[in-house]
Design a protein around this motif. Structure first.
Motif, PDB file in Angstrom:
ATOM      1  N   ASN A 515       5.950  -6.044  40.422  1.00  0.00           N
ATOM      2  CA  ASN A 515       6.777  -6.595  39.354  1.00  0.00           C
ATOM      3  C   ASN A 515       8.208  -6.085  39.489  1.00  0.00           C
ATOM      4  O   ASN A 515       8.466  -5.096  40.179  1.00  0.00           O
ATOM      5  CB  ASN A 515       6.217  -6.199  37.978  1.00  0.00           C
ATOM      6  CG  ASN A 515       4.922  -6.909  37.655  1.00  0.00           C
ATOM      7  OD1 ASN A 515       4.875  -8.125  37.568  1.00  0.00           O
ATOM      8  ND2 ASN A 515       3.846  -6.147  37.483  1.00  0.00           N
ATOM      9  N   SER A 523      10.166  -5.171  24.936  1.00  0.00           N
ATOM     10  CA  SER A 523       8.763  -5.060  25.314  1.00  0.00           C
ATOM     11  C   SER A 523       8.123  -3.791  24.748  1.00  0.00           C
ATOM     12  O   SER A 523       6.923  -3.780  24.451  1.00  0.00           O
ATOM     13  CB  SER A 523       8.621  -5.092  26.835  1.00  0.00           C
ATOM     14  OG  SER A 523       9.341  -4.032  27.435  1.00  0.00           O
ATOM     15  N   GLU A 548      15.872 -10.640  29.311  1.00  0.00           N
ATOM     16  CA  GLU A 548      14.527 -10.191  29.655  1.00  0.00           C
ATOM     17  C   GLU A 548      14.518  -9.249  30.849  1.00  0.00           C
ATOM     18  O   GLU A 548      13.489  -8.666  31.175  1.00  0.00           O
ATOM     19  CB  GLU A 548      13.622 -11.397  29.970  1.00  0.00           C
ATOM     20  CG  GLU A 548      13.227 -12.225  28.764  1.00  0.00           C
ATOM     21  CD  GLU A 548      14.334 -13.183  28.339  1.00  0.00           C
ATOM     22  OE1 GLU A 548      15.345 -13.262  29.066  1.00  0.00           O
ATOM     23  OE2 GLU A 548      14.196 -13.835  27.288  1.00  0.00           O
ATOM     24  N   ASN A 562       2.101  -8.627  31.435  1.00  0.00           N
ATOM     25  CA  ASN A 562       2.658  -9.967  31.664  1.00  0.00           C
ATOM     26  C   ASN A 562       2.039 -10.633  32.884  1.00  0.00           C
ATOM     27  O   ASN A 562       1.886 -11.853  32.922  1.00  0.00           O
ATOM     28  CB  ASN A 562       4.178  -9.878  31.812  1.00  0.00           C
ATOM     29  CG  ASN A 562       4.887  -9.614  30.493  1.00  0.00           C
ATOM     30  OD1 ASN A 562       4.436 -10.068  29.447  1.00  0.00           O
ATOM     31  ND2 ASN A 562       5.971  -8.869  30.530  1.00  0.00           N
ATOM     32  N   THR A 563       1.668  -9.840  33.885  1.00  0.00           N
ATOM     33  CA  THR A 563       0.965 -10.399  35.046  1.00  0.00           C
ATOM     34  C   THR A 563      -0.382 -10.965  34.618  1.00  0.00           C
ATOM     35  O   THR A 563      -0.781 -12.063  35.040  1.00  0.00           O
ATOM     36  CB  THR A 563       0.767  -9.321  36.121  1.00  0.00           C
ATOM     37  OG1 THR A 563       2.044  -8.868  36.572  1.00  0.00           O
ATOM     38  CG2 THR A 563      -0.001  -9.883  37.311  1.00  0.00           C
ATOM     39  N   VAL A 565      -1.178 -12.006  31.597  1.00  0.00           N
ATOM     40  CA  VAL A 565      -0.932 -13.190  30.762  1.00  0.00           C
ATOM     41  C   VAL A 565      -0.612 -14.403  31.637  1.00  0.00           C
ATOM     42  O   VAL A 565      -1.129 -15.503  31.414  1.00  0.00           O
ATOM     43  CB  VAL A 565       0.223 -12.911  29.780  1.00  0.00           C
ATOM     44  CG1 VAL A 565       0.629 -14.184  29.055  1.00  0.00           C
ATOM     45  CG2 VAL A 565      -0.180 -11.848  28.766  1.00  0.00           C
ATOM     46  N   SER A 566       0.225 -14.201  32.660  1.00  0.00           N
ATOM     47  CA  SER A 566       0.577 -15.307  33.554  1.00  0.00           C
ATOM     48  C   SER A 566      -0.645 -15.846  34.280  1.00  0.00           C
ATOM     49  O   SER A 566      -0.790 -17.054  34.474  1.00  0.00           O
ATOM     50  CB  SER A 566       1.621 -14.837  34.573  1.00  0.00           C
ATOM     51  OG  SER A 566       2.808 -14.447  33.921  1.00  0.00           O
ATOM     52  N   ASN A 567      -1.542 -14.965  34.676  1.00  0.00           N
ATOM     53  CA  ASN A 567      -2.758 -15.406  35.358  1.00  0.00           C
ATOM     54  C   ASN A 567      -3.693 -16.143  34.410  1.00  0.00           C
ATOM     55  O   ASN A 567      -4.334 -17.124  34.795  1.00  0.00           O
ATOM     56  CB  ASN A 567      -3.471 -14.207  35.988  1.00  0.00           C
ATOM     57  CG  ASN A 567      -2.893 -13.843  37.341  1.00  0.00           C
ATOM     58  OD1 ASN A 567      -3.292 -14.391  38.365  1.00  0.00           O
ATOM     59  ND2 ASN A 567      -1.944 -12.931  37.354  1.00  0.00           N
ATOM     60  N   GLU A 568      -3.762 -15.670  33.165  1.00  0.00           N
ATOM     61  CA  GLU A 568      -4.616 -16.364  32.185  1.00  0.00           C
ATOM     62  C   GLU A 568      -4.148 -17.794  31.974  1.00  0.00           C
ATOM     63  O   GLU A 568      -4.956 -18.702  31.772  1.00  0.00           O
ATOM     64  CB  GLU A 568      -4.612 -15.611  30.851  1.00  0.00           C
ATOM     65  CG  GLU A 568      -5.607 -14.457  30.788  1.00  0.00           C
ATOM     66  CD  GLU A 568      -5.860 -14.012  29.365  1.00  0.00           C
ATOM     67  OE1 GLU A 568      -5.512 -14.770  28.436  1.00  0.00           O
ATOM     68  OE2 GLU A 568      -6.420 -12.927  29.175  1.00  0.00           O
ATOM     69  N   LYS A 569      -2.828 -18.010  32.017  1.00  0.00           N
ATOM     70  CA  LYS A 569      -2.288 -19.353  31.790  1.00  0.00           C
ATOM     71  C   LYS A 569      -2.730 -20.337  32.866  1.00  0.00           C
ATOM     72  O   LYS A 569      -2.722 -21.545  32.643  1.00  0.00           O
ATOM     73  CB  LYS A 569      -0.764 -19.293  31.721  1.00  0.00           C
ATOM     74  CG  LYS A 569      -0.230 -18.616  30.464  1.00  0.00           C
ATOM     75  CD  LYS A 569       1.289 -18.564  30.470  1.00  0.00           C
ATOM     76  CE  LYS A 569       1.815 -17.899  29.201  1.00  0.00           C
ATOM     77  NZ  LYS A 569       3.294 -17.794  29.211  1.00  0.00           N
ATOM     78  N   VAL A 570      -3.077 -19.831  34.044  1.00  0.00           N
ATOM     79  CA  VAL A 570      -3.536 -20.708  35.125  1.00  0.00           C
ATOM     80  C   VAL A 570      -5.037 -20.518  35.362  1.00  0.00           C
ATOM     81  O   VAL A 570      -5.542 -20.698  36.466  1.00  0.00           O
ATOM     82  CB  VAL A 570      -2.733 -20.466  36.423  1.00  0.00           C
ATOM     83  CG1 VAL A 570      -1.306 -20.907  36.239  1.00  0.00           C
ATOM     84  CG2 VAL A 570      -2.773 -18.999  36.851  1.00  0.00           C
ATOM     85  N   ARG A 573      -8.946 -15.496  34.884  1.00  0.00           N
ATOM     86  CA  ARG A 573      -9.265 -14.608  33.770  1.00  0.00           C
ATOM     87  C   ARG A 573      -9.918 -13.310  34.210  1.00  0.00           C
ATOM     88  O   ARG A 573     -10.020 -12.378  33.424  1.00  0.00           O
ATOM     89  CB  ARG A 573     -10.170 -15.338  32.783  1.00  0.00           C
ATOM     90  CG  ARG A 573      -9.548 -16.611  32.203  1.00  0.00           C
ATOM     91  CD  ARG A 573     -10.546 -17.410  31.376  1.00  0.00           C
ATOM     92  NE  ARG A 573     -11.058 -16.643  30.257  1.00  0.00           N
ATOM     93  CZ  ARG A 573     -10.445 -16.522  29.085  1.00  0.00           C
ATOM     94  NH1 ARG A 573      -9.269 -17.113  28.892  1.00  0.00           N
ATOM     95  NH2 ARG A 573     -10.964 -15.814  28.110  1.00  0.00           N
TER      96      ARG A 573
END
Length: 798
Positions: A515, A523, A548, A562-563, A565-570, A573
């Motif tokens: 990151n 944050s 940001e 955040n990594t 969360v970004s993976n959950e969006k696609v 899980r």
């Protein structure tokens, strides 16, 4: 940024070059051209036509049947447009034409009358919406059958460039033209600006006051009266539409036109809507609400800069105007604004309100404080051309913090030494002069003055070296073999540790992520950390890319979350990830950089066709940390109580080595998980990797030759007595024969008191030189139990 080739050629002669050649030249100089398209695409079947006859449609009132000459023949067209008369010149879209609005023209029968095309209006060209125009386009010139694109100002090419964040000067056609002029060694043609000042003196009609000079270092304005607000000329509409801006009115279109042309945003106010005809540049009041031009009511904060009149806000500085002072059809007196706003302030306001505009994108990167008068005069000139009016005598120019140009020296020797090639002196001077640096020969180099439009990205000699290199051409720098002895390899002291940790964690099935070292300062508050926490002691970037990414991180946790969360969006899980990186905690006692390792696990592991898998939990992450520390340090790891607010209070622990806290481990607190929009339980750990360096002796122990014997130890302990304290005590009092201690059972409930719990340990005894007898094991075990009872407030269950 979008612009057209014909627009560019007004400032630099480039019509002898193909659009592809222009794109290549700009790209090779660092101004990447991402797209190129012909503006008149689809208009091949649109021709100039002359109406030969007009008659009413026999079955439809208000429809007309026109016979139109298209040069090599005639067509019959049915149209409902008004003002159709014999002899008028129009545009005819013939069958097969694909128009910008998406319409594909076909021969059709309209209530019994064949129509062999369409008469073209601004709607079909994508320049207007239904109801915004009254009739078709009528031409003053053009022979029947001639192609339509040149007459529509659409025989042109649209280029899309992607300037780097440090080049706001290339967010205008003029800035791009300056680059191309130097590349082609051709003169830059500045727009000729002149107009009469026939109105009243400016000082008697308006006043400007800047209350926040740190956020607005210059504000200029011009007053124009007797303006007729209406439709813009077709040429202006076409250009604006080509760059993605919808035509609104001639006055508003001028401000947008000049924005694209010069790169400097402007705004026009209805002068009669400004209370006391005053402009006050101030901070917004807490809770102050402004309805912007998009119709949204926006609640402002004192951190936001506001353009106000004597009583209320009228525009969000550098972002969008207010609906209460917009230029309308009824407006006849206008005040045109041209100002400079501090980039960070505009960026923060834009992000806070979720409002990004063409103006804010330019102010965020840094506008040209010395160029705003030219932009203002250019806009005034165009307003007079398209809307008429009289300009007040003079200009309002409040400039509390004048620009002081930087001076940078460029050594010719250093230039050639860095580039590794010879650049003629005349070539260096041509490049610097063409880019606006006004070089003056001094000694073995040049004293240059940095122009205001480059104030944000040029400040050192190496910056000028880069300018010469990219214009002279990177392809002109020869490829040569390095000379001299090769330097010895330097191994960073932390590199072996990083490689070993990466290897260990990857071997345990975790995936490494990387990151940015920059994070959002908000944050930490999202994690629930109190303001007094030392992790708020940020190192702030002087020129951040965005809010940001404006501070250096003091923990790896926001990036890991955040990594996830970004993976959950696609729909990813299930993950177990780690990151190794620096955190930055300024301190008087030591260096500001520390090497941390972070771990995050969420979802399931071991999912396959024959297994539903197992949920990641606290003990998985704990096991990973324990194994990591064991492999690096031996058995010095201990766990203690943890008070991190972002961790679940009953499922967290502090990681300690030799009594020193070096990190934490636990489940993300449900409130924090909801704040970050994590949909499932998430387990994390973070520790100071530098604390794992040293303290490890590699020893080899032979396989045991003799069997051992196990004994269980069941005890009742207060809830406040941790497993770690019990384990440490057992290991401290252990006889030489005790080789292993494991917790095998934990129980709460009757008959044990509510304030206590039961724990059972398995103790394994073995001697290295013989087989222990039962009596020896019982004796050693009994003495150990007695000592434990003396040391700790426990009771042994026998």
């Amino acid at each position: 940024m979008l612009f057209t080739l014909n627009w560019l050629s007004e400032f630099v002669d480039c019509k002898d070059l193909s659009p592809e050649e222009v794109a290549t030249r700009l790209t090779m100089a660092g101004l990447e051209v991402e797209g190129l398209r012909y503006l008149g695409e689809g208009l091949e079947q649109v021709k100039v036509g002359r109406i030969l006859a007009v008659k009413d449609h026999p079955r439809q009132r208000n429809w007309r049947v026109c016979r139109v000459s298209i040069g090599d023949g005639e067509v019959q067209v049915v149209s409902g447009a008004p003002q159709l008369r014999e002899g008028r010149t129009v545009l005819v879209a013939l069958p097969g034409a694909s128009l910008p609005s998406g319409m594909v023209v076909k021969t059709m029968e309209l209530k019994g009358i064949a129509s062999q095309g369409n008469l073209v209006s601004e709607i079909e060209l994508g320049l207007a919406e239904e109801g915004e125009v009254e009739t078709v386009i009528f031409l003053e010139e053009g022979e029947p059958g001639a192609p339509a694109a040149p007459l529509l100002y659409m025989d042109d090419y649209v280029l899309e460039t992607s300037p780097t964040p440090n080049r706001p000067d290339c967010l205008g056609v003029l800035g791009v033209a300056r680059e191309l002029a130097v590349l082609l060694n051709r003169p830059l043609k500045m727009p000729s600006i002149s107009f009469p000042e026939e109105g009243p003196p400016i000082g008697g009609v308006a006043q400007v006051e800047i209350l926040e000079p740190d956020l607005c270092s210059r504000y200029c304005a011009r007053y124009v009266e007797d303006v007729e607000v209406g439709s813009s000329p077709l040429s202006m509409k076409v250009r604006l539409n080509a760059v993605g801006i919808r035509s609104i009115s001639n006055v508003v279109d001028v401000t947008n036109y000049v924005l694209i042309e010069t790169g400097h945003p402007l705004h026009a106010f209805d002068y009669d809507d400004l209370r006391e005809h005053r402009i006050v540049v101030r901070r917004a009041k807490k809770g102050e609400v402004l309805v912007t031009l998009d119709g949204e009511a926006r609640e402002l904060t004192p951190e936001m800069l506001l353009i106000a009149d004597a009583e209320r806000g009228v525009a969000l500085a550098g972002i969008m105007g207010g609906a209460n002072s917009e230029v309308r059809k009824r407006s006849h007196r206008i005040l045109i604004e041209s100002a400079f706003f501090e980039p960070t302030s505009i960026r923060r306001t834009s992000k806070a309100l979720g409002l990004s505009t063409e103006a804010s994108k330019r102010f965020e990167r840094g506008a040209d404080v010395e160029g705003l008068v030219m932009a203002l005069n250019r806009a005034t000139q165009l307003v007079l051309q398209v809307a008429g009016g009289k300009v007040a005598r003079g200009i309002l120019d409040v400039y509390p913090k004048p620009y002081r140009p930087k001076r940078v020296y460029l050594s010719h020797k250093n230039l050639e030494g860095i580039l590794g090639t010879s650049v003629p002196i005349d070539e260096v001077e041509r490049i610097l002069k063409g880019l606006g640096f006004s070089p003056k020969r001094e000694g073995e180099g040049w004293e240059t003055t940095v122009p205001s439009y480059r104030a944000f990205d040029v400040g050192r000699e190496i910056d000028l070296v880069e300018e010469v290199a990219r214009i002279h051409g990177y392809h002109s720098i020869p490829s040569t073999m390095p000379s001299g002895p090769l330097p010895k390899e330097r191994v960073r002291s932390q590199r072996p540790l990083i490689v070993e940790v990466e290897s260990l964690l990857s071997g345990m099935g975790l995936i490494e992520v990387i990151n940015y070292s920059f994070i959002d300062p908000r944050s930490l508050s999202l994690l629930g950390l109190p303001r007094g926490d030392p992790r708020y002691n940020f190192m702030v970037l002087q020129n951040p890319l965005s809010e940001e990414m404006s501070v250096m991180r003091t923990t790896l946790l926001p990036g890991l979350i955040n990594t996830a969360v970004s993976n959950e969006k696609v729909q990813v899980r299930d993950m177990a990830i780690f990151e190794i990186g620096k955190v930055f905690l300024p301190s008087k006692q030591g260096p500001p950089e520390y090497l941390h390792g972070g771990i995050l696990a969420t979802g399931k592991r071991g999912v396959s066709w024959d297994s539903k898998g197992q949920e990641y939990d606290f003990f998985f992450v704990k096991g990973v940390v324990e194994e990591l520390v064991r492999r690096l340090r031996g058995r010095d790891l201990a766990l203690g109580p943890c008070k991190e607010p972002f961790l679940h209070p009953g499922r967290s622990a502090t990681i300690m080595i030799n009594g020193r806290p070096i990190g934490y481990i636990g489940e993300i607190h449900p409130k924090v998980a909801r704040t970050f929009r994590l949909s499932q339980r998430c387990y994390v750990a973070e520790l100071l990797l530098e604390a794992l360096v040293g303290g490890r002796e590699i020893t080899y122990t032979p396989l045991p030759r003799f069997p051992g014997s196990s004994r269980d130890l069941s005890l009742v302990a207060p809830l406040g007595l941790s497993h770690g304290e019990i384990l440490n005590t057992i290991q401290e009092l252990a006889p030489p024969q005790l080789k292993e201690v494991r917790l095998i059972d934990l129980y709460t409930g009757p008959p044990i008191e509510e304030s206590k719990r039961g724990l059972t340990y398995s103790l394994f005894y073995r001697a290295d030189d013989r087989t222990l007898t039962d009596d020896e094991v019982e004796e050693a075990h009994g003495r150990l139990v007695e000592e434990i009872e003396k040391r700790l407030p426990i009771s042994v269950r026998r």
